[in-house]
Design a protein around this motif. Structure first.
Motif, mmCIF file in Angstrom:
data_model
loop_
_atom_site.group_PDB
_atom_site.id
_atom_site.type_symbol
_atom_site.label_atom_id
_atom_site.label_comp_id
_atom_site.label_asym_id
_atom_site.label_seq_id
_atom_site.Cartn_x
_atom_site.Cartn_y
_atom_site.Cartn_z
ATOM 1 N N VAL A 236 31.002 97.370 68.141
ATOM 2 C CA VAL A 236 29.974 97.430 67.105
ATOM 3 C C VAL A 236 29.750 96.081 66.436
ATOM 4 C CG1 VAL A 236 31.529 98.031 65.180
ATOM 5 C CG2 VAL A 236 29.154 98.853 65.164
ATOM 6 N N ARG A 237 30.678 95.166 66.549
ATOM 7 C CA ARG A 237 30.501 93.836 65.935
ATOM 8 C C ARG A 237 29.387 93.043 66.612
ATOM 9 N NH1 ARG A 237 36.203 91.148 66.210
ATOM 10 N NH2 ARG A 237 35.905 91.895 68.341
ATOM 11 N N GLN A 238 28.946 93.495 67.785
ATOM 12 C CA GLN A 238 27.825 92.855 68.457
ATOM 13 C C GLN A 238 26.481 93.242 67.835
ATOM 14 O OE1 GLN A 238 28.245 94.237 72.469
ATOM 15 N NE2 GLN A 238 30.159 93.123 72.840
ATOM 16 N N TRP A 239 26.506 94.253 66.980
ATOM 17 C CA TRP A 239 25.286 94.787 66.362
ATOM 18 C C TRP A 239 25.010 94.044 65.062
ATOM 19 C CZ3 TRP A 239 25.388 99.030 62.373
ATOM 20 C CH2 TRP A 239 24.111 99.519 62.084
ATOM 21 N N GLU A 240 23.779 93.643 64.843
ATOM 22 C CA GLU A 240 23.443 92.847 63.666
ATOM 23 C C GLU A 240 23.595 93.621 62.358
ATOM 24 O OE1 GLU A 240 18.579 93.581 63.947
ATOM 25 O OE2 GLU A 240 19.436 91.592 64.248
ATOM 26 N N GLY A 241 23.623 94.945 62.427
ATOM 27 C CA GLY A 241 23.793 95.745 61.214
ATOM 28 C C GLY A 241 25.234 95.963 60.808
ATOM 29 N N CYS A 242 26.164 95.460 61.607
ATOM 30 C CA CYS A 242 27.584 95.722 61.344
ATOM 31 C C CYS A 242 28.001 95.240 59.955
ATOM 32 C CB CYS A 242 28.443 95.064 62.418
ATOM 33 S SG CYS A 242 30.224 95.348 62.211
#
Length: 290
Positions: A236-242
């Motif tokens: 999930v750290r690849q997601w900009e909303g993390c």
């Protein structure tokens, strides 16, 4: 003035519930939003206040729904929640002793199964991660610095607005809501999901950000986090909303500790440490779980 929710108070409620066992023989497992007691064949959860009634009743419905979909999860021993002296009480089948501690990969496997489910035939709420902040601060009362309470309220408002604007990577739907290895019990036949009271229907990234925060704030090692991400199939750290969901959860975690501060010096010290680390934007400060 609201009566303090202590082990003694929870045992009084347990006695009034009349579940056929002596409260003196009940073993206290946890004391937080609920007091959780182990009896001979059941586990009983006593909610902190009347306001948790709806959540307790929904947790039972979630457990029944998960059983219908063969998801390994704790099963209710009584179909309805009781209301005893203003406290919601639910009764669960007691699981056999754990064969080992649950790890990040065990959690990830269960989350994959939950995240593959369709919506249930009853309404699940949104994951209002920040929804409890005001109540927890209210329960803290004068035990915390009013300036700290005001800071968390302002932080809550900012992250609530940012979260509403997020674009998910995963398909929204049912999620656990408090996805930590402590909510997984390992039996001889495999991992079982427990503590279903925060089930919601929302961005499934909520479940994954929990472990990212555990890595950053609670000392989960890089290897443990890598096992989690690998077993789930996505980091999930690849997601900009993390960062947004992570910040919202940090805010909620601080406020959650606040409710325990009256009469609890350890909780007060932990609350102050957490708030200071947020004010100073110091990501190196490690938090302790209560």
């Amino acid at each position: 003035m609201m009566q303090a929710f202590t082990e003694e108070r929870a045992r009084q409620v347990l006695a009034e519930a009349g579940l056929g066992a002596s409260p003196a023989d009940a073993s206290l497992l946890t004391l937080g939003e609920n007091a959780v007691f182990a009896l001979e064949t059941t586990v009983v959860k006593v909610g902190r206040e009347h306001g948790l009634w709806e959540r307790a009743d929904r947790e039972l419905r979630v457990a029944t729904w998960l059983a219908e979909h063969d998801v390994p999860a704790v099963r209710p021993a009584e179909p309805k929640a009781l209301l005893v002296a203003g406290h919601p009480v639910t009764v669960w089948h007691r699981l056999p002793p754990a064969v080992r501690a649950a790890g990040p990969a065990d959690l990830a496997v269960l989350l994959r199964r939950v995240h593959a489910l369709p919506e249930p035939p009853f309404a699940l709420p949104r994951r209002e991660l920040l929804g409890g902040v005001e109540r927890w601060l209210r329960l803290a009362g004068d035990a915390i610095d009013p300036a700290d309470a005001a800071y968390l309220r302002a932080r809550k408002a900012g992250f609530a607005d940012a979260a509403d604007a997020l674009v998910p990577h995963l398909t929204p739907g049912p999620l656990h809501g408090d996805a930590l290895p402590r909510n997984v019990h390992i039996t001889a036949t495999g991992p079982v999901l427990v503590d279903l009271e925060t089930f919601a229907s929302d961005l499934r990234e909520h479940d994954l950000v929990v472990m990212a925060l555990t890595r950053d704030r609670y000392g989960l090692g890089a290897d443990g986090y890598a096992q989690f991400a690998s077993a789930y199939g996505w980091d999930v750290r690849q997601w900009e909303g993390c960062a947004v969901l992570r910040g919202a959860r940090e805010t909620a975690s601080c406020a959650w500790v606040a409710q325990h501060t009256p009469g609890n010096p350890h909780a007060l010290a932990e609350f102050r440490l957490r708030v200071a680390s947020l004010r100073e934007e110091d990501l190196s400060v490690r938090w302790s779980a209560l």
